[in-house]
Design a protein around this motif. Structure first.
Motif, short mmCIF file in Angstrom:
data_model
loop_
_atom_site.label_atom_id
_atom_site.label_comp_id
_atom_site.label_asym_id
_atom_site.label_seq_id
_atom_site.Cartn_x
_atom_site.Cartn_y
_atom_site.Cartn_z
N ALA A 450 0.80 -1.24 0.00
CA ALA A 450 0.00 0.00 0.00
C ALA A 450 0.83 1.29 0.00
CB ALA A 450 -1.00 0.05 1.17
N GLU A 451 2.17 1.20 0.00
CA GLU A 451 2.96 2.43 0.02
C GLU A 451 2.91 3.20 -1.30
OE1 GLU A 451 6.42 3.39 2.73
OE2 GLU A 451 6.81 1.31 2.20
N ASP A 452 2.46 2.55 -2.37
CA ASP A 452 2.33 3.24 -3.66
C ASP A 452 1.20 4.28 -3.62
OD1 ASP A 452 0.81 0.89 -3.20
OD2 ASP A 452 0.33 0.66 -5.32
N LEU A 453 0.20 4.07 -2.74
CA LEU A 453 -1.01 4.90 -2.80
C LEU A 453 -0.78 6.36 -2.46
CD1 LEU A 453 -3.58 2.40 -1.23
CD2 LEU A 453 -3.25 2.98 -3.65
N GLN A 454 0.12 6.64 -1.49
CA GLN A 454 0.36 8.03 -1.11
C GLN A 454 0.88 8.83 -2.32
OE1 GLN A 454 3.74 8.10 1.74
NE2 GLN A 454 4.14 6.01 1.06
N TYR A 455 1.68 8.17 -3.17
CA TYR A 455 2.24 8.87 -4.34
C TYR A 455 1.19 9.01 -5.44
CZ TYR A 455 6.50 7.70 -1.84
OH TYR A 455 7.46 7.58 -0.86
N LEU A 456 0.41 7.94 -5.66
CA LEU A 456 -0.59 7.98 -6.70
C LEU A 456 -1.65 9.06 -6.41
CD1 LEU A 456 -1.68 6.80 -9.32
CD2 LEU A 456 -2.92 5.11 -7.97
N PHE A 457 -2.03 9.17 -5.13
CA PHE A 457 -3.05 10.16 -4.76
C PHE A 457 -2.45 11.53 -4.41
CE2 PHE A 457 -5.65 6.32 -4.50
CZ PHE A 457 -6.82 6.77 -5.09
N GLY A 458 -1.16 11.73 -4.75
CA GLY A 458 -0.57 13.07 -4.69
C GLY A 458 -0.33 13.64 -3.31
N LYS A 459 -0.15 12.79 -2.30
CA LYS A 459 0.09 13.31 -0.94
C LYS A 459 1.34 14.20 -0.85
CE LYS A 459 -3.52 11.54 0.56
NZ LYS A 459 -4.63 12.36 0.12
N PRO A 460 2.44 13.89 -1.58
CA PRO A 460 3.61 14.78 -1.48
C PRO A 460 3.31 16.22 -1.92
CG PRO A 460 4.27 12.67 -2.38
CD PRO A 460 2.77 12.66 -2.34
N PHE A 461 2.24 16.40 -2.72
CA PHE A 461 1.84 17.77 -3.13
C PHE A 461 0.88 18.38 -2.12
CE2 PHE A 461 2.70 15.59 -7.24
CZ PHE A 461 3.79 16.35 -7.63
N SER A 462 -0.08 17.58 -1.63
CA SER A 462 -1.09 18.16 -0.73
C SER A 462 -0.58 18.28 0.71
CB SER A 462 -2.38 17.34 -0.76
OG SER A 462 -2.14 16.00 -0.40
N LEU A 463 0.46 17.48 1.05
CA LEU A 463 1.06 17.57 2.40
C LEU A 463 2.56 17.81 2.25
CD1 LEU A 463 -0.73 14.40 3.85
CD2 LEU A 463 -1.38 16.78 4.30
N PRO A 464 2.97 18.95 1.68
CA PRO A 464 4.37 19.14 1.28
C PRO A 464 5.37 19.06 2.43
CG PRO A 464 3.14 21.21 1.10
CD PRO A 464 2.14 20.13 1.35
N LEU A 465 4.94 19.38 3.65
CA LEU A 465 5.90 19.39 4.76
C LEU A 465 6.33 18.00 5.21
CD1 LEU A 465 4.33 22.28 6.90
CD2 LEU A 465 6.18 22.41 5.22
N VAL A 466 5.56 16.99 4.81
CA VAL A 466 5.85 15.62 5.26
C VAL A 466 6.73 14.88 4.26
CG1 VAL A 466 4.72 13.57 6.26
CG2 VAL A 466 3.50 15.73 6.19
N TYR A 467 7.00 15.49 3.11
CA TYR A 467 7.73 14.80 2.04
C TYR A 467 8.89 15.64 1.52
CZ TYR A 467 3.69 11.64 1.74
OH TYR A 467 2.71 10.73 2.01
N PHE A 468 9.79 15.00 0.76
CA PHE A 468 10.93 15.68 0.13
C PHE A 468 10.69 15.82 -1.37
CE2 PHE A 468 12.93 13.52 3.86
CZ PHE A 468 13.32 14.69 4.53
#
Length: 579
Positions: A450-468
């Protein structure tokens, strides 16, 4: 003056309502601003069927007067909580959510992507796992960045969704019928939201991916959608089909005090039991796994061959899937979470994992195949260990075994069966291997289930502080490939630029795209390990190619093997770094 008009327009967009007319009546959603002159209309909690009767197929919704305000997610279908101590949700749960992107002009004829959630057929929801107040399956980023309409749907799970007697008395597959009703509703109504009803892609992960596969294989889906994506699960996965439904139904009946020995009386008793009690009776007893066998054996509520929606063994139904473009793959460590339950030492730095533990796991997984299978499987998986194996290599082998058995091998067989049966539709294969972001795991752990889902649903864009930045790169790539595929049937062609061209998987040549933030690799070397358990797939002459590959389809010498000859299945070479 022009600037003022722009600001006024943007201000209007931030606050404005969105409206559409469906077969049930008018709905009003919200317009959400996503950038300069870009908005996404959100319609949450739109009913696609009536409140379902217990163990009945979904029925059409009767409709409503006036305008339905669709701005909040509705309750999930009745299910156990993650810790399985109580239930949550409602029987009134057949709702879907629609995310429609708009630029400067109103969108029309957009491709549509319908998402089916995972959760072992036991739990889950279209708005599952709130992260910082945002649903994991929020379709906003994917819709906005990919230029597609995203729809997420609820379906019944657990005892109410999948209990079956194995015959017409309690046929089962109610959750699959719900999914079918939702996809059918989308086809009938999506034009009102700016979608193209002739270009629907269904996609899902885990049990949702197996569900996508079942929808492809069902004769009821003819002409209903156009493409399908399976992420970490197919109908051939050993956990995706219940082969002895009545045994399970009797077990559940005893838990809710339906002790009748006569089956008809027992089923009549079940039908009057309180739904909450029935739902609790379907929970997994994790305590029993430590002494009884692999965790997979506990995942029992699942689709069945009902002679109707699923008329035969899934492996024999791929002629029904020939019309759909198909994209499928797995995460490199999809099996790790299950391996960690079956062999807890793999995640403990202080403990070693022994050869006997590996043999014990193989015994549990191959019990139907006899002792010879265990020993040949062990030989295959330990061949690269050497005389004094690095403890990390043994631990990683355990994760590889579970990944192969539960996800990779069945997915490769599904891809092969699709490619063998296809009539002009395309087939694509991938391996997602971005290193895990879950803290506390050993260094050799790559992409968890299930780790693919955060990327597919764009979490690094909507939660920018949690990602690089590298996570935003990967998220952009995945959204581009998935939405291009939804538009054209080819993940490399569409409005979105991609970093690497993704070659098609064919009858005689099986390349796969390796997906991570560097995106530099197409792999097509032979699968490293001989599958010790060719799953119960149909006899070769009918389904698998017997003739040698065509000259133009052959890959360079020594890099390609035919599935039927060798039953070799692709396992990318994944040597661990030190523990």
């Amino acid at each position: 003056h022009i600037m003022m008009i722009h600001l006024v327009l943007v201000g209007l967009v931030l606050r404005s309502a969105a409206a559409a007319k469906t077969e049930g009546g008018a709905v009003e959603g919200l317009n959400v601003n996503t950038g300069l002159f870009r908005t996404v209309e959100e319609f949450k909690g739109v009913p696609f069927a009536d409140v379902p009767g217990k163990w009945e197929k979904p029925k059409p919704h009767p409709g409503w007067d006036g305008v339905l305000i669709a701005t909040k997610f509705r309750e999930r279908c009745l299910q156990v909580t993650l810790l399985q101590t109580k239930t949550q949700g409602s029987e009134d749960c057949l709702y879907l959510n629609i995310f429609v992107p708009h630029g400067l002009s109103v969108s029309t004829n957009l491709p549509v992507m319908v998402y089916l959630f995972g959760g072992a057929f036991l739990l889950g929801a279209s708005n599952d796992v709130e992260v910082f107040g945002e649903s994991l399956y929020d379709g906003k980023e994917m819709a906005d960045r990919g230029g597609v309409i995203v729809v997420t749907v609820n379906y019944r799970v657990g005892t109410l969704g999948f209990l079956s007697s194995g015959d017409e008395r309690l046929p089962g597959n109610y959750g699959l019928w719900d999914q079918h009703a939702a996809i059918s509703w989308v086809r009938r109504n999506i034009r009102a939201f700016g979608g193209n009803p002739d270009n629907i892609t269904i996609f899902g992960q885990s049990a949702g991916a197996a569900s996508v596969n079942f929808q492809m294989l069902s004769p009821y889906s003819k002409g209903l959608f156009r493409r399908a994506i399976c992420q970490g699960g197919v109908a051939l996965s050993p956990w995706a089909l219940q082969k002895s439904p009545m045994v399970l139904t009797k077990k559940i009946a005893r838990k809710v005090n339906c002790w009748q020995t006569e089956e008809d009386n027992m089923l009549a008793c079940l039908k009057i039991v309180d739904p909450i009690k029935l739902t609790m009776a379907g929970k997994i007893n994790l305590g029993s796994v430590l002494c009884s066998g692999p965790v997979m054996d506990l995942l029992q509520l699942a689709p069945v061959v009902d002679g109707d929606f699923i008329p035969d063994d899934p492996g024999k139904l791929f002629h029904n899937a020939a019309q759909f473009d198909y994209l499928a793959g797995v995460n490199s460590m999809d099996g790790h979470i299950f391996a960690g339950i079956d062999v807890p030492s793999i995640n403990n730095m202080k403990e070693t994992t022994t050869a006997d533990q590996v043999k014990g796991l193989l015994t549990g997984l191959t019990k139907e195949k006899g002792d010879a299978a265990i020993s040949s499987a062990f030989d295959v998986y330990s061949v690269h260990w050497g005389l004094a194996p690095d403890p990390a290599i043994v631990k990683k082998t355990v994760a590889d075994i579970e990944t192969d058995f539960l996800f990779l091998v069945p997915t490769q067989i599904a891809l092969q069966l699709h490619a063998n049966n296809t009539s002009g539709a395309s087939t694509y294969s991938y391996l997602f291997n971005m290193k895990t972001r879950i803290p506390g795991f050993p260094r050799w752990v790559e992409a968890e289930h299930a780790e693919d889902l955060q990327y597919l649903f764009g979490k690094p864009f909507s939660l920018p502080l949690v990602y690089f930045p590298q996570h935003r790169d990967l998220s952009g790539y995945m959204i581009a490939y998935w939405t291009n595929f939804a538009k054209t049937g080819d993940p490399s062609r569409g409005n979105s630029k991609v970093p690497v061209l993704w070659p098609a998987f064919t009858k005689y040549h099986q390349p796969y795209l390796v997906i991570n933030n560097s995106m530099s690799k197409i792999a097509s070397k032979p699968y490293g390990s001989l599958s010790p358990w060719p799953l119960q797939i149909p006899p070769m002459p009918e389904f698998l190619p017997q003739q040698p590959p065509e000259p133009h389809a052959a890959s360079p010498a020594g890099t390609h093997q035919l599935l039927p000859e060798s039953h070799r299945l692709k396992r990318p070479d994944r040597t661990p770094s030190s523990a």
